[in-house]
Scaffold this active site. Sequence first.
Site, short mmCIF file in Angstrom:
data_model
loop_
_atom_site.label_atom_id
_atom_site.label_comp_id
_atom_site.label_asym_id
_atom_site.label_seq_id
_atom_site.Cartn_x
_atom_site.Cartn_y
_atom_site.Cartn_z
N PHE A 176 0.80 3.32 -3.59
CA PHE A 176 1.22 2.03 -4.15
C PHE A 176 0.33 0.92 -3.64
O PHE A 176 0.03 0.84 -2.44
CB PHE A 176 2.67 1.74 -3.76
CG PHE A 176 3.12 0.33 -4.03
CD1 PHE A 176 3.44 -0.09 -5.32
CD2 PHE A 176 3.23 -0.59 -2.99
CE1 PHE A 176 3.84 -1.40 -5.56
CE2 PHE A 176 3.64 -1.90 -3.22
CZ PHE A 176 3.95 -2.30 -4.52
N LEU B 91 0.67 2.77 1.31
CA LEU B 91 1.11 1.44 0.87
C LEU B 91 0.04 0.42 1.21
O LEU B 91 -0.16 0.09 2.38
CB LEU B 91 2.43 1.07 1.55
CG LEU B 91 3.57 2.10 1.42
CD1 LEU B 91 4.76 1.69 2.27
CD2 LEU B 91 3.99 2.26 -0.04
N GLU B 92 -0.67 -0.07 0.20
CA GLU B 92 -1.69 -1.11 0.40
C GLU B 92 -1.09 -2.42 -0.11
O GLU B 92 -0.93 -2.60 -1.31
CB GLU B 92 -2.96 -0.73 -0.36
CG GLU B 92 -4.21 -1.39 0.20
CD GLU B 92 -4.50 -2.74 -0.44
OE1 GLU B 92 -4.17 -3.76 0.20
OE2 GLU B 92 -5.01 -2.77 -1.55
N LEU B 93 -0.76 -3.30 0.83
CA LEU B 93 0.07 -4.45 0.49
C LEU B 93 -0.73 -5.75 0.55
O LEU B 93 -1.90 -5.77 0.21
CB LEU B 93 1.28 -4.48 1.44
CG LEU B 93 2.03 -3.13 1.53
CD1 LEU B 93 3.18 -3.22 2.49
CD2 LEU B 93 2.49 -2.67 0.15
#
Length: 433
Positions: free
Chosen positions: A229, A252-254
């Site tokens: 994501f 998770l790359e936020l």
Amino acid sequence: MAGTRALLMLENFVDGKFLPCDSYLDSYDPSTGEVYCRVPDSGKAEVAAAVAAARAAFPGWSARSPQERSQVLLRLADLLEQSLEEFAVAESRDQGKTITLARTLDIPRSVQNFRFFASSILHHTSECTQMDHAGCLHYTVREPVGIAGLISPWNLPLYLLTWKIAPAIAAGNTVIAKPSELTSVTAWMLCQLLQKAGVPPGVVNIVFGTGPRVGEALVSHPEVPVISFTGSQPTAERITQLSAPHCKKLSLELGGKNPAIIFEDANLEECVPTTVRSSFANQVRRYVKIARAEGARVLCGEGVDRLSLPPGNRAGYFMLPTVITDIKDESRCMKEEIFGPVTCVVPFDSEEEVVKRANSVQYGLAATVWSSNVGRVHRVAKKLQSGLVWTNCWLIRELNLPFGGMKSSGVGREGAKDSYEFFTESKTITIKH
């Protein structure tokens, strides 16, 4: 109708076929503010169909050799490169970035993503060790996880979608992708190339729709063991909650709040143009109002004179590059990610001070340091809590090396080795001889 053109109608891509949906979402042309496209408003039924297709395709695709999978990815890269201008125009109209940016960055990088992982899949090695006293040989193998759920954002639509699809299918997985419902057109166009490239039905499935409907159905499905994501922290928290009962692998790359630290001995001829480019590449307006309310000073930009735009664009989402100063470190504009041509400029007096202030935000994705002092750039880079630090440059990527952030910027890394390990599981085999 949007203007004089017929609406573009997208369809889901499942099991190698385009399938209509019962309901649709409006998608707007940022340059005009008008609806120009309709995107499927899919849900659990469409995700279930995609899972069934991906499940059926997995045995055959995972059994193919790395060389065979590599050839499919290379054909896909060639087809995308041949359609570069068409994709660049579509990305510009759908997302709002300039055609030049899409032509020189987004689409070429999408082509490179397929070519890079087509190559890197051929060069992975395994571990082996001999235990003479026990008469045993130990070795490891890596096997594809199964069905990968890929959720990509609106800011780099095709770029980040292909950054996920390429390593996932190169490693032998089948995938279900959910692009942002705001920017779905180039993902839909890619589906046509998947057919031409000979990607077997069910290997890549793309289901369009919103996070609460498609995203949650995908993340909570028990037959999707791995989720990649890219997006916001609140959405990542929801993904973590939904996936926890199934112990899924998560990447998770936020968000990011990336500081550009400019020391007095920086080469301004290189620093200023590069920093301007990094600061003003995207478009959003809300944070300027926040800055004014907090007593900051807006030096330039802020809005657009609508009358200066062509008549057909006066309802579009345009904004001038904006610079804010006299702003406190506690301001939301200094703490939160701003997707816009907006930058905050504040002075500092020492290395220790600027490092402390840069590290005070919740994010730690990337940073840039500008100085001609070699010792200083090494010291500061080591102290910054960022997954990436560029010194005297910006956005130069080496795809063999890890990409990802610290703190609230995410979990996990992506790149040649890291993506391969994420989309595979390691198995140790012991043979007594």
